[in-house]
Design a protein around this motif. Structure first.
Motif, PDB file in Angstrom:
ATOM      1  N   ASP A 199       0.819  -1.216   0.000  1.00 11.06           N
ATOM      2  CA  ASP A 199       0.000   0.000   0.000  1.00 11.06           C
ATOM      3  C   ASP A 199       0.852   1.265   0.000  1.00 11.06           C
ATOM      4  N   VAL A 200       1.999   1.221   0.645  1.00 12.02           N
ATOM      5  CA  VAL A 200       2.878   2.398   0.682  1.00 12.02           C
ATOM      6  C   VAL A 200       3.376   2.731  -0.720  1.00 12.02           C
ATOM      7  N   GLU A 201       3.770   1.718  -1.450  1.00 13.04           N
ATOM      8  CA  GLU A 201       4.269   1.944  -2.814  1.00 13.04           C
ATOM      9  C   GLU A 201       3.150   2.408  -3.740  1.00 13.04           C
ATOM     10  N   VAL A 202       1.967   1.872  -3.568  1.00  9.24           N
ATOM     11  CA  VAL A 202       0.820   2.326  -4.362  1.00  9.24           C
ATOM     12  C   VAL A 202       0.562   3.801  -4.101  1.00  9.24           C
ATOM     13  N   ALA A 203       0.564   4.205  -2.843  1.00  7.62           N
ATOM     14  CA  ALA A 203       0.312   5.604  -2.490  1.00  7.62           C
ATOM     15  C   ALA A 203       1.383   6.522  -3.070  1.00  7.62           C
ATOM     16  N   ARG A 204       2.628   6.075  -3.040  1.00  6.17           N
ATOM     17  CA  ARG A 204       3.718   6.886  -3.604  1.00  6.17           C
ATOM     18  C   ARG A 204       3.534   7.087  -5.093  1.00  6.17           C
ATOM     19  N   ARG A 205       3.160   6.029  -5.789  1.00  7.71           N
ATOM     20  CA  ARG A 205       2.988   6.143  -7.241  1.00  7.71           C
ATOM     21  C   ARG A 205       1.763   6.997  -7.574  1.00  7.71           C
ATOM     22  N   ALA A 206       0.716   6.886  -6.791  1.00  8.94           N
ATOM     23  CA  ALA A 206      -0.468   7.722  -7.021  1.00  8.94           C
ATOM     24  C   ALA A 206      -0.123   9.196  -6.829  1.00  8.94           C
ATOM     25  N   ALA A 207       0.623   9.510  -5.779  1.00 12.20           N
ATOM     26  CA  ALA A 207       1.006  10.897  -5.515  1.00 12.20           C
ATOM     27  C   ALA A 207       1.872  11.443  -6.644  1.00 12.20           C
ATOM     28  N   ALA A 208       2.728  10.600  -7.220  1.00 16.11           N
ATOM     29  CA  ALA A 208       3.628  11.043  -8.288  1.00 16.11           C
ATOM     30  C   ALA A 208       2.877  11.479  -9.539  1.00 16.11           C
ATOM     31  N   ILE A 209       1.691  10.950  -9.741  1.00 14.11           N
ATOM     32  CA  ILE A 209       0.906  11.342 -10.919  1.00 14.11           C
ATOM     33  C   ILE A 209      -0.282  12.227 -10.541  1.00 14.11           C
ATOM     34  N   GLY A 210      -0.303  12.691  -9.285  1.00 11.22           N
ATOM     35  CA  GLY A 210      -1.341  13.623  -8.853  1.00 11.22           C
ATOM     36  C   GLY A 210      -2.727  13.032  -8.773  1.00 11.22           C
ATOM     37  N   ARG A 211      -2.831  11.754  -8.402  1.00  9.46           N
ATOM     38  CA  ARG A 211      -4.130  11.087  -8.320  1.00  9.46           C
ATOM     39  C   ARG A 211      -4.322  10.501  -6.927  1.00  9.46           C
ATOM     40  N   GLU A 212      -5.574  10.246  -6.580  1.00 12.06           N
ATOM     41  CA  GLU A 212      -5.921   9.634  -5.307  1.00 12.06           C
ATOM     42  C   GLU A 212      -6.006   8.114  -5.457  1.00 12.06           C
ATOM     43  N   VAL A 213      -5.533   7.401  -4.456  1.00 14.99           N
ATOM     44  CA  VAL A 213      -5.515   5.943  -4.530  1.00 14.99           C
ATOM     45  C   VAL A 213      -6.911   5.376  -4.710  1.00 14.99           C
ATOM     46  N   ASP A 214      -7.875   5.845  -3.928  1.00 17.98           N
ATOM     47  CA  ASP A 214      -9.230   5.299  -4.013  1.00 17.98           C
ATOM     48  C   ASP A 214      -9.818   5.506  -5.406  1.00 17.98           C
ATOM     49  N   GLU A 215      -9.586   6.681  -5.969  1.00 21.45           N
ATOM     50  CA  GLU A 215     -10.102   6.961  -7.324  1.00 21.45           C
ATOM     51  C   GLU A 215      -9.453   6.044  -8.343  1.00 21.45           C
ATOM     52  N   LEU A 216      -8.140   5.840  -8.227  1.00 28.90           N
ATOM     53  CA  LEU A 216      -7.438   4.969  -9.164  1.00 28.90           C
ATOM     54  C   LEU A 216      -7.917   3.526  -9.039  1.00 28.90           C
ATOM     55  N   LYS A 217      -8.200   3.086  -7.820  1.00 30.50           N
ATOM     56  CA  LYS A 217      -8.688   1.721  -7.653  1.00 30.50           C
ATOM     57  C   LYS A 217     -10.081   1.541  -8.264  1.00 30.50           C
ATOM     58  N   ARG A 218     -10.887   2.609  -8.213  1.00 30.35           N
ATOM     59  CA  ARG A 218     -12.214   2.535  -8.835  1.00 30.35           C
ATOM     60  C   ARG A 218     -12.119   2.515 -10.353  1.00 30.35           C
ATOM     61  N   ASN A 219     -11.231   3.334 -10.903  1.00 31.21           N
ATOM     62  CA  ASN A 219     -11.254   3.607 -12.341  1.00 31.21           C
ATOM     63  C   ASN A 219     -10.110   3.010 -13.136  1.00 31.21           C
ATOM     64  N   GLY A 220      -9.156   2.380 -12.463  1.00 29.71           N
ATOM     65  CA  GLY A 220      -8.003   1.877 -13.193  1.00 29.71           C
ATOM     66  C   GLY A 220      -7.551   0.520 -12.719  1.00 29.71           C
ATOM     67  N   LEU A 221      -6.329   0.181 -13.102  1.00 30.86           N
ATOM     68  CA  LEU A 221      -5.667  -1.037 -12.638  1.00 30.86           C
ATOM     69  C   LEU A 221      -4.693  -0.604 -11.556  1.00 30.86           C
ATOM     70  N   ALA A 222      -5.196  -0.491 -10.346  1.00 34.01           N
ATOM     71  CA  ALA A 222      -4.434   0.107  -9.257  1.00 34.01           C
ATOM     72  C   ALA A 222      -4.533  -0.746  -8.003  1.00 34.01           C
ATOM     73  N   GLY A 223      -3.439  -0.721  -7.232  1.00 33.25           N
ATOM     74  CA  GLY A 223      -3.391  -1.444  -5.969  1.00 33.25           C
ATOM     75  C   GLY A 223      -2.217  -2.396  -5.944  1.00 33.25           C
ATOM     76  N   THR A 224      -2.274  -3.340  -5.052  1.00 29.55           N
ATOM     77  CA  THR A 224      -1.255  -4.373  -4.978  1.00 29.55           C
ATOM     78  C   THR A 224      -1.421  -5.336  -6.151  1.00 29.55           C
ATOM     79  N   PRO A 225      -0.407  -6.153  -6.441  1.00 30.85           N
ATOM     80  CA  PRO A 225      -0.559  -7.122  -7.531  1.00 30.85           C
ATOM     81  C   PRO A 225      -1.815  -7.981  -7.406  1.00 30.85           C
ATOM     82  N   ALA A 226      -2.143  -8.414  -6.216  1.00 36.56           N
ATOM     83  CA  ALA A 226      -3.332  -9.253  -6.036  1.00 36.56           C
ATOM     84  C   ALA A 226      -4.599  -8.492  -6.401  1.00 36.56           C
ATOM     85  N   GLU A 227      -4.657  -7.229  -5.996  1.00 36.03           N
ATOM     86  CA  GLU A 227      -5.826  -6.412  -6.328  1.00 36.03           C
ATOM     87  C   GLU A 227      -5.955  -6.206  -7.829  1.00 36.03           C
TER      88      GLU A 227
END
Length: 307
Positions: free
Chosen positions: A238-266
């Motif tokens: 989750d820490v790495e996901v949050a870092r990558r989301a911040a780098a592109i100016g997006r919110e983690v929850d939004e990316l998980k809803r609308n993209g391929l975001a999260g841990t590999p399992a997710e």
């Protein structure tokens, strides 16, 4: 399951940056490297050093890669005359040894046309239809014969229809969420139908429309490849996901809803849901092109779980 890398260079990328991403994607055994076709940045980014041309980029990559397939999501029909585009695509296909795919769309971003003096016609979809007819007609004309076309927007007379692509059938991609004309166009001309940035539910409905249109056109629906393009933000935790989301100016929850975001399992779970909707190919939209470790996480921790 095909996994492809999709980039948006208008947001800020030099050719050298794109080359680094394409080579990394090739080394990591991704199926293809694709890029958008835009001449103006979108949103609050610098866009520096400025836009790169899609087909000039692919021509360079054709000579500096050896395996990975190369293409566009989507080449804008408003940017190029269809006969010239056919020459460009066939030449890059030859330069790559037969690794090129052509995604062709109507064009939609009015501001980039204004910024660079490109006409932005009102009747974009009918022009796209004629462009698809011409490009596929030129590619499909046997050597020694000529191709003519008398359309509303484009006319060709006695074209030698040269050069030819190296591939016997260069793949054509059509995409979008139009409910009637888009599926009909895909059924007539496309080898692949792509849906950008849509939900599982909307993708399932649109894939079904295309399958019905294919049947109505006398094609087997399974003759087409069905694909999704989605923003990627994958991390080992989750820490790495949050870092990558911040780098592109997006919110983690939004990316998980609308993209391929999260841990590999997710992400594997999300891909599974799109696969149940009909997709067999995925374009991971990579927005931070300096983060090549992102590609490694997808290749090493997501791809092996997909078989």
């Amino acid at each position: 399951m095909d996994l492809r890398i999709f980039t948006e260079p208008q947001q800020g990328a030099s050719y050298d940056t794109l080359l680094s991403v394409a080579k990394a994607a090739e080394d990591l055994r991704f199926d293809a490297f694709f890029r958008s076709d835009h001449y103006l940045k979108m949103g609050e980014v610098s866009g520096l050093p400025g836009p790169t041309d899609a087909w000039l980029t692919l021509a360079g990559l054709a000579r500096e890669t050896s395996r990975i397939r190369l293409g566009t999501l989507m080449t804008a029909a408003t940017f190029r005359l269809p006969g010239v585009l056919a020459i460009q695509v066939a030449q890059v296909d030859a330069m790559s040894g037969g690794r090129v795919e052509l995604g062709l769309g109507a064009g939609w971003f009015a501001a980039e046309h204004t910024a660079y003096g490109i006409p932005f016609p009102a009747e974009k979809f009918p022009r796209l239809e004629e462009q698809l007819a011409i490009v596929t007609g030129l590619f499909g004309t046997p050597e020694g014969e000529t191709f003519s076309y008398d359309g509303t927007y484009y006319q060709l007379a006695d074209s030698p229809a040269l050069p030819k692509p190296v591939q016997e059938k260069l793949p054509i991609l059509v995409g979008g969420m139009g409910k009637q004309r888009t599926p009909a166009l895909a059924a007539r001309y496309a080898d692949e139908f792509n849906i950008p940035f849509a939900s599982v539910e909307d993708s399932a409905a649109q894939f079904e429309r295309v399958r019905r249109a294919a049947e109505e056109a006398g094609r087997k629906p399974d003759d087409l490849v069905y694909s999704n393009a989605l923003v990627a933000c994958v991390g080992k935790d989750d820490v790495e996901v949050a870092r990558r989301a911040a780098a592109i100016g997006r919110e983690v929850d939004e990316l998980k809803r609308n993209g391929l975001a999260g841990t590999p399992a997710e992400v594997v779970d999300k891909i599974g849901r799109y696969a149940e909707a009909g997709a067999s190919r995925f374009y991971f939209q990579i927005l931070d092109l300096s983060d090549l470790d992102h590609l490694d996480v997808i290749a090493s921790q997501v791809a092996p779980q997909l078989g």
